[in-house]
Design a protein around this motif. Structure first.
Motif, mmCIF file in Angstrom:
data_model
loop_
_atom_site.group_PDB
_atom_site.id
_atom_site.type_symbol
_atom_site.label_atom_id
_atom_site.label_comp_id
_atom_site.label_asym_id
_atom_site.label_seq_id
_atom_site.Cartn_x
_atom_site.Cartn_y
_atom_site.Cartn_z
ATOM 1 N N GLY A 1 0.817 -1.211 0.000
ATOM 2 C CA GLY A 1 0.000 0.000 0.000
ATOM 3 C C GLY A 1 0.850 1.259 0.000
ATOM 4 N N LEU A 2 1.928 1.247 0.809
ATOM 5 C CA LEU A 2 2.817 2.417 0.843
ATOM 6 C C LEU A 2 3.470 2.650 -0.515
ATOM 7 N N LEU A 3 3.885 1.548 -1.167
ATOM 8 C CA LEU A 3 4.502 1.693 -2.485
ATOM 9 C C LEU A 3 3.508 2.216 -3.506
ATOM 10 N N ALA A 4 2.247 1.717 -3.401
ATOM 11 C CA ALA A 4 1.223 2.208 -4.326
ATOM 12 C C ALA A 4 0.947 3.691 -4.099
ATOM 13 N N ASN A 5 0.835 4.088 -2.838
ATOM 14 C CA ASN A 5 0.628 5.508 -2.541
ATOM 15 C C ASN A 5 1.802 6.351 -3.020
ATOM 16 N N GLY A 6 3.017 5.818 -2.797
ATOM 17 C CA GLY A 6 4.188 6.546 -3.280
ATOM 18 C C GLY A 6 4.196 6.688 -4.792
ATOM 19 N N ARG A 7 3.748 5.633 -5.473
ATOM 20 C CA ARG A 7 3.695 5.715 -6.939
ATOM 21 C C ARG A 7 2.659 6.729 -7.378
ATOM 22 N N GLU A 8 1.494 6.747 -6.723
ATOM 23 C CA GLU A 8 0.480 7.743 -7.067
ATOM 24 C C GLU A 8 0.997 9.156 -6.817
ATOM 25 N N ALA A 9 1.687 9.344 -5.679
ATOM 26 C CA ALA A 9 2.238 10.677 -5.398
ATOM 27 C C ALA A 9 3.277 11.057 -6.445
ATOM 28 N N THR A 10 4.098 10.089 -6.864
ATOM 29 C CA THR A 10 5.099 10.370 -7.890
ATOM 30 C C THR A 10 4.443 10.734 -9.214
ATOM 31 N N ASP A 11 3.386 9.981 -9.572
ATOM 32 C CA ASP A 11 2.660 10.307 -10.808
ATOM 33 C C ASP A 11 2.051 11.695 -10.741
ATOM 34 N N ALA A 12 1.490 12.057 -9.559
ATOM 35 C CA ALA A 12 0.907 13.390 -9.417
ATOM 36 C C ALA A 12 1.973 14.472 -9.557
ATOM 37 N N LEU A 13 3.139 14.220 -8.976
ATOM 38 C CA LEU A 13 4.227 15.197 -9.106
ATOM 39 C C LEU A 13 4.696 15.311 -10.552
ATOM 40 N N LEU A 14 4.762 14.156 -11.253
ATOM 41 C CA LEU A 14 5.179 14.194 -12.648
ATOM 42 C C LEU A 14 4.170 14.928 -13.510
ATOM 43 N N SER A 15 2.872 14.771 -13.189
ATOM 44 C CA SER A 15 1.852 15.493 -13.954
ATOM 45 C C SER A 15 1.932 16.999 -13.736
ATOM 46 N N GLN A 16 2.430 17.432 -12.611
ATOM 47 C CA GLN A 16 2.580 18.856 -12.306
ATOM 48 C C GLN A 16 4.038 19.292 -12.417
ATOM 49 N N ARG A 17 4.766 18.623 -13.272
ATOM 50 C CA ARG A 17 6.202 18.896 -13.388
ATOM 51 C C ARG A 17 6.473 20.325 -13.842
#
Length: 312
Positions: free
Chosen positions: A175-191
């Motif tokens: 779950g932590l890895l999935a949340n981290g991946r979602e946070a990373t994707d969100a950061l990449l979308s707002q790059r």
């Protein structure tokens, strides 16, 4: 006859080989007994696992003797005494070091001498009273003796690792890895927004640096003004205060010496108040008299009322 002849030849060869081996063994024993030996006792204050009677004694890796026996120190059973013999031609000196070395991968240990300077006295290895030489600490022996502790700690580590990687923890970790991946994707979308924000931060930092430089320049100018202009004024004021101080001291002394006269003068000023009030009243009366004298002189002088003109 031919098979019997073969058996006789084989038997004869076997007997000759056994006799040769026996003679060779006797020759080795005789040569060994003919050699001169020096006897020493090596003291170990740690376990000597892998060392046994008959193991070779080495000097810088070269065999020079053998182990004769192992005993425990009667005064301290945790110490081991190893009796050895060394070829008498090998110089064992007082500053010669001795320790244990690994003989093979099975864990067998050998006694090994090393070092020893030529100017150091030589130790005489008497058979009836062998000198005691204390062995150097052996890191490998300490490692072997502490192997059980290392294994126990390794077992504890593995047990804790199994607890950490249990199914519940693995689910939480997933779950932590999935949340981290979602946070990373969100950061990449707002790059791009993050890059713009970083550029703004960079520009703000540059402006802050320029402002800091201006403040530093202003501070330097103010410092120069204070040193060049204000400091002389303060020095002049200090000198003026220093000049005025004697005057103040004399005034204080004069006030203290004429304190009684000043008190009397203050009392006289207090009594002067009623006189001044009477004087002001007299002045008001004179002012009214002057006005009456101006408008009606006879009346003012004779005390008759002024005549009023009658209108026809």
């Amino acid at each position: 006859m031919e098979p019997r002849a073969h058996h006789v030849i084989i038997g004869l060869f076997t007997v000759l080989a056994a006799a040769a081996a026996l003679l060779f063994a006797l020759w080795l024993a005789k040569s060994s007994s003919d050699r001169e030996w020096a006897y020493y006792q090596i003291g170990f204050d740690h376990p000597v696992s892998g060392l046994a009677k008959g193991n070779p004694v080495l000097y810088s890796g070269v065999p020079v003797g053998e182990v004769l026996g192992l005993t425990l120190d009667p005064k301290d059973p945790s110490h081991v005494r190893v009796r050895i013999r060394v070829d008498d031609t090998i110089p064992i000196r007082k500053n010669t070091h001795v320790g244990l070395v690994l003989a093979n991968i099975t864990g067998s240990m050998n006694v090994q001498f090393r070092g020893g300077s030529p100017d150091s006295p030589r130790l005489k290895g008497r058979r009836d009273d062998p000198p005691l030489i204390m062995a150097d600490p052996s890191p490998f022996t300490n490692l072997l003796s502490n192997g059980s502790n290392l294994l126990e700690k390794a077992d504890q580590f593995l047990t804790r690792a199994n607890r950490v990687f249990s199914e519940d923890n693995l689910d939480n970790l997933s779950g932590l890895l999935a949340n981290g991946r979602e946070a990373t994707d969100a950061l990449l979308s707002q790059r791009q927004q993050l890059l713009d924000l970083l550029e703004q931060f960079n520009a703000a930092a540059q402006r802050a640096e320029q402002a800091a430089r201006k403040v530093s320049t202003t501070s330097d100018n103010a410092n120069r003004i204070l040193i060049g202009k204000v400091a002389p004024v303060l020095n002049a004021m200090d000198r003026a205060l220093g000049t005025l101080q004697p005057t103040l001291d004399r005034l204080e002394s004069l006030t203290a010496s004429n304190e009684g006269a000043l008190d009397a003068g203050m009392q006289g000023l207090g009594e002067l108040g009623p006189t001044l009030r009477e004087l002001r009243s007299v002045l008001r009366n004179l002012n009214r008299f002057a006005k009456r004298l101006e408008t009606n002189p006879p009346g003012a002088l004779l005390g008759t009322p002024a005549l009023k003109e009658m209108e026809p």
